[in-house]
Scaffold this motif. Structure first.
Motif, PDB file in Angstrom:
ATOM      1  N   VAL A 165     -15.803   2.366  -3.331  1.00  0.00           N
ATOM      2  CA  VAL A 165     -15.078   3.392  -3.267  1.00  0.00           C
ATOM      3  C   VAL A 165     -14.259   3.857  -4.470  1.00  0.00           C
ATOM      4  O   VAL A 165     -13.880   4.607  -5.293  1.00  0.00           O
ATOM      5  CB  VAL A 165     -14.071   2.810  -2.199  1.00  0.00           C
ATOM      6  N   MET A 166     -13.116   2.696  -5.361  1.00  0.00           N
ATOM      7  CA  MET A 166     -12.758   2.594  -6.915  1.00  0.00           C
ATOM      8  C   MET A 166     -14.147   3.445  -7.404  1.00  0.00           C
ATOM      9  O   MET A 166     -13.866   4.313  -8.392  1.00  0.00           O
ATOM     10  CB  MET A 166     -12.006   1.804  -6.707  1.00  0.00           C
TER      11      MET A 166
ATOM     12  N   ALA B  88      -8.161   1.456  -3.597  1.00  0.00           N
ATOM     13  CA  ALA B  88      -9.185   0.420  -3.303  1.00  0.00           C
ATOM     14  C   ALA B  88      -9.426  -0.539  -4.825  1.00  0.00           C
ATOM     15  O   ALA B  88      -9.403  -1.511  -4.611  1.00  0.00           O
ATOM     16  CB  ALA B  88     -10.448   1.682  -3.915  1.00  0.00           C
TER      17      ALA B  88
ATOM     18  N   VAL C  84     -15.164  -7.003   2.468  1.00  0.00           N
ATOM     19  CA  VAL C  84     -13.507  -6.311   1.945  1.00  0.00           C
ATOM     20  C   VAL C  84     -14.169  -5.390   0.687  1.00  0.00           C
ATOM     21  O   VAL C  84     -13.295  -5.278  -0.090  1.00  0.00           O
ATOM     22  CB  VAL C  84     -12.620  -6.786   2.027  1.00  0.00           C
ATOM     23  N   VAL C  85     -14.054  -6.757  -0.523  1.00  0.00           N
ATOM     24  CA  VAL C  85     -14.131  -6.645  -2.276  1.00  0.00           C
ATOM     25  C   VAL C  85     -15.368  -5.018  -1.980  1.00  0.00           C
ATOM     26  O   VAL C  85     -15.187  -5.001  -2.316  1.00  0.00           O
ATOM     27  CB  VAL C  85     -13.943  -7.355  -2.867  1.00  0.00           C
TER      28      VAL C  85
ATOM     29  N   TRP D 295     -16.787  -3.189  -0.629  1.00  0.00           N
ATOM     30  CA  TRP D 295     -16.976  -1.534  -0.398  1.00  0.00           C
ATOM     31  C   TRP D 295     -16.007  -1.333  -0.631  1.00  0.00           C
ATOM     32  O   TRP D 295     -15.815  -0.149  -1.598  1.00  0.00           O
ATOM     33  CB  TRP D 295     -16.851  -1.364   0.924  1.00  0.00           C
ATOM     34  N   SER D 296     -14.402  -2.063  -1.421  1.00  0.00           N
ATOM     35  CA  SER D 296     -13.075  -1.240  -2.154  1.00  0.00           C
ATOM     36  C   SER D 296     -13.179  -1.643  -3.374  1.00  0.00           C
ATOM     37  O   SER D 296     -13.191  -0.222  -3.648  1.00  0.00           O
ATOM     38  CB  SER D 296     -12.033  -2.636  -1.454  1.00  0.00           C
TER      39      SER D 296
ATOM     40  N   SER E 267       0.623  -1.446  -0.350  1.00  0.00           N
ATOM     41  CA  SER E 267       0.064  -0.037  -0.202  1.00  0.00           C
ATOM     42  C   SER E 267       0.377   1.342  -0.330  1.00  0.00           C
ATOM     43  O   SER E 267       1.093   2.173  -0.440  1.00  0.00           O
ATOM     44  CB  SER E 267      -0.624  -0.599   1.356  1.00  0.00           C
TER      45      SER E 267
ATOM     46  N   ILE F 213      -7.092  -3.359  -3.344  1.00  0.00           N
ATOM     47  CA  ILE F 213      -7.269  -4.321  -2.221  1.00  0.00           C
ATOM     48  C   ILE F 213      -8.841  -5.319  -2.707  1.00  0.00           C
ATOM     49  O   ILE F 213      -8.497  -6.860  -3.035  1.00  0.00           O
ATOM     50  CB  ILE F 213      -8.451  -3.203  -1.081  1.00  0.00           C
ATOM     51  N   THR F 214      -9.442  -4.410  -3.542  1.00  0.00           N
ATOM     52  CA  THR F 214     -10.371  -5.171  -4.464  1.00  0.00           C
ATOM     53  C   THR F 214      -9.990  -6.771  -5.678  1.00  0.00           C
ATOM     54  O   THR F 214      -9.908  -7.714  -5.132  1.00  0.00           O
ATOM     55  CB  THR F 214     -11.073  -4.446  -5.480  1.00  0.00           C
TER      56      THR F 214
END
Length: 476
Positions: free
Chosen positions: A329-330, A376, A322-323, A325-326, A20, A379-380
Motif C-alpha cells: 500500500v505504501m 501503511a 500484515v507487513v 500488504w501494508s 494511528s 504499520i510496516t
C-alpha cells in the motif's frame, strides 16, 4: 467476557489505535508549518496579497490540526504507565530523556511562537512575525527529530548497556541518538510529511478550481502543491530504497516479511508483486512475481542470494500478511504520487495545469493518500519489528504491565468511542474550513499582484485578511 483475549494483543491494538490517530496530525502539521513559512516568505518578497490570503487560510487549519496532535500525543504517553509499565521501567533511562528533550526544545519552541504566528502580525510587524512562523516550522522538525530518535533506537538499539536491574542505560548518547537507522527514518518521515501536506493542499486547490472559487488563490495553491509533489515524490522513492537497504542490514526478518520470502533463494530472489501470504504452508499463494528483481533491488545483483524466514526461528517471525500488504500500500501510493507529479509537470509544460479537469479530479481523489501512506508505512515499521519492542533485546510479551485483559479491553473501547467523537468532529471542522476559501474580491486580483505598503493591504484585500483573522479567532 474478555477473559479469553490476550492482554498483550489488546494492549498492542490499543497503542496502534491511538498512534494511528496521532501520527496523521504531526505528519500534516510538520509539512503545513513549512508551507506557511514559505507563503509568508513569498509575501514579504513579492508583496503579493494572494500569499497572505493563503497564509491566513491555512494557518487556521494548522492551528486545529496542531491542537489535535497535542491532545492525541498526551493520551499516548499515559499508556507507557498503564499498559507498558515494564517497558517503561526497563527502557526509561534511555527513552525518558529523549522524550523530555523533545518537550524542552521542540514543544516549548512551537508553543512559544504559535500565538505570535496566529495573532501577532499587526502587533509585532511582518519581519518578527515571519520569524515566529519560521520558529514554529523549525520546532515541528525538531520534534520529529527527537521522536524519531526514540523510535529508531527501539528499532536499531545502540550505545547502551544493561544494569543489574535489567534496565537499558545509556553509555554513549551520540550512538543512542544517531543509531544506525535514525538518519534514514528522519529523512523518510519528513519527506512523507511534506508529501502528505502537498497532496492535501493540492486537493483543496483542485477542488476550488473545479468549483471556480477564488481562481488566482486556487491556481497558486495548486501550482505550489504540484511542484512539491513533482520534486519530492522521486526523492522519497530514492530515500525509501536507502531505508530498505538499511533495514535489510539491521532487521532482515522485517524485509523478509515485506518481500513475502518464506524460503531462502540461493540464486536470484523474485520480486512478488501481489499474492496471498500463507504462513501455515510457508508460501505466498497466487503469487505474481518478477524473477530475480528482488535480488537486484536489495543486493544490486540479479543472481545474489537472499535469505528467507526459514533461517529464523518461527516464534521470531513478524506477522507476514500484515507487513506484506501494508508495504505494498505504501509503495503503491508512492508511485501514484509520482504519477500525479509527472502528470502535473506535463500539463504545466502544455499550459493546461489550471484547466485540466481530469488532473484536478485525480488530485482531489489523492488528497488523503499521504495519510494512508504514512499509516501503511508505520504499520510496516512497527508490525515488522514484532515480536520485539526493542529489536533483538526486549520481547513485546515481556514489556506489558501485569494487567488483566478485561481492563485493557475496557479502556480500548473507551478510546474508540471518545476518539471517533472528538477527532471525528475535529476532522469534520477542518474539512469545512477547507471548503471556505474566500472568493476574489476584485477582478484586478486576477490581473496581477497587489502591491502593499508595509503590512497593511488595500481596502478590498484587507476585508478578506480581516475575515480570515476573525475566522481564526472563531476557531479558537
Amino acid at each position: 467476557m474478555f477473559d479469553s483475549f490476550d492482554a498483550t494483543l489488546l494492549a498492542r491494538i490499543q497503542f496502534a489505535f491511538t498512534v494511528s490517530f496521532h501520527i496523521i496530525f504531526p505528519a500534516f502539521s510538520i509539512g503545513l508549518a513549512s508551507y506557511l513559512a514559505v507563503l509568508e516568505a513569498l509575501w514579504l518578497w513579492k508583496k503579493d496579497q494572494v500569499y497572505m490570503d493563503l497564509f491566513n487560510f491555512w494557518k487556521t487549519i494548522f492551528a486545529v490540526a496542531f491542537g489535535m496532535g497535542v491532545v492525541s500525543g498526551i493520551v499516548m504517553s499515559y499508556q507507557f504507565g498503564t499498559n507498558w509499565s515494564v517497558f517503561s521501567d526497563k527502557a526509561g533511562p534511555v527513552i525518558g530523556p529523549l522524550m523530555g528533550y523533545e518537550v524542552l526544545t521542540a514543544f516549548f519552541l512551537e508553543a512559544g511562537f504559535l500565538g505570535v504566528m496566529l495573532f501577532g502580525l499587526h502587533r509585532v510587524g511582518p519581519r518578527l512575525h515571519f520569524l515566529a512562523t519560521f520558529m514554529v516550522a523549525f520546532g515541528t522538525l525538531i520534534s520529529a527529530t527527537w521522536i524519531l530518535a526514540v523510535n529508531s533506537w527501539m528499532q536499531t538499539p545502540a550505545g547502551f548497556g544493561v544494569n543489574e536491574a535489567g534496565q537499558f542505560i545509556p553509555i554513549d548518547w551520540w550512538k543512542v541518538i544517531f543509531n544506525p537507522s535514525f538518519p534514514y527514518r528522519l529523512v523518510h518521515m519528513v519527506l512523507a510529511a511534506y508529501l502528505t501536506t502537498a497532496f492535501v493542499v493540492g486537493a483543496v486547490g483542485a477542488w476550488h478550481l473545479l468549483k471556480n472559487t477564488a481562481p488566482r488563490r486556487s491556481r497558486t495553491m495548486f501550482s505550489m502543491a504540484m511542484w512539491m509533489a513533482t520534486i519530492v515524490a522521486p526523492i522519497q522513492i530514492l530515500a525509501g530504497d536507502f531505508h530498505g537497504l538499511n533495514t535489510l542490514e539491521h532487521q532482515p526478518a522485517k524485509v523478509m516479511a515485506m518481500e513475502g520470502h518464506y524460503q531462502s533463494h540461493l540464486q536470484g530472489a523474485p520480486l512478488i508483486l501481489f499474492g496471498l501470504p500463507n504462513s501455515a504452508e510457508k508460501r505466498v499463494d497466487y503469487a505474481i512475481e518478477i524473477p530475480k528483481l528482488s535480488s537486484l533491488i536489495l543486493k544490486h545483483d540479479l543472481d545474489a542470494p537472499l535469505s528467507g524466514l526459514d533461517t529464523i526461528p518461527e516464534n521470531l517471525h513478524p506477522p507476514v500478511a500484515v507487513v506484506f500488504w501494508s508495504f505494498r500500500v505504501m509503495v503503491g501510493l508512492g508511485f501514484a504520487m509520482l504519477g500525479i507529479g509527472l502528470w502535473s509537470l506535463w500539463c504545466r509544460s502544455k499550459g493546461t495545469l489550471d484547466s485540466s479537469d481530469r488532473l484536478h479530479r485525480a488530485a482531489v481523489l489523492m488528497g488523503p493518500s499521504g495519510f494512508v501512506a504514512v499509516l501503511a508505512g508505520w504499520i510496516t515499521t512497527e508490525v515488522g519489528r514484532q515480536p520485539y519492542t526493542i529489536y533483538g533485546q526486549l520481547l513485546t510479551a515481556n514489556s506489558i504491565s501485569p494487567i488483566a485483559a478485561p481492563a485493557v479491553a475496557a479502556s480500548l473501547i473507551a478510546f474508540i468511542i471518545v476518539y471517533f467523537l472528538v477527532f471525528g468532529a475535529g476532522t469534520f471542522y477542518i474539512l469545512r474550513l477547507m471548503k471556505r476559501l474566500p472568493r476574489d474580491p476584485m477582478p484586478d486580483l486576477e490581473d496581477g499582484p497587489i502591491r502593499t505598503s508595509g503590512i497593511m493591504p488595500g481596502p478590498a484585500a484587507g476585508a478578506h485578511a480581516g475575515s480570515a483573522h476573525r475566522s481564526t479567532h472563531h476557531g479558537h
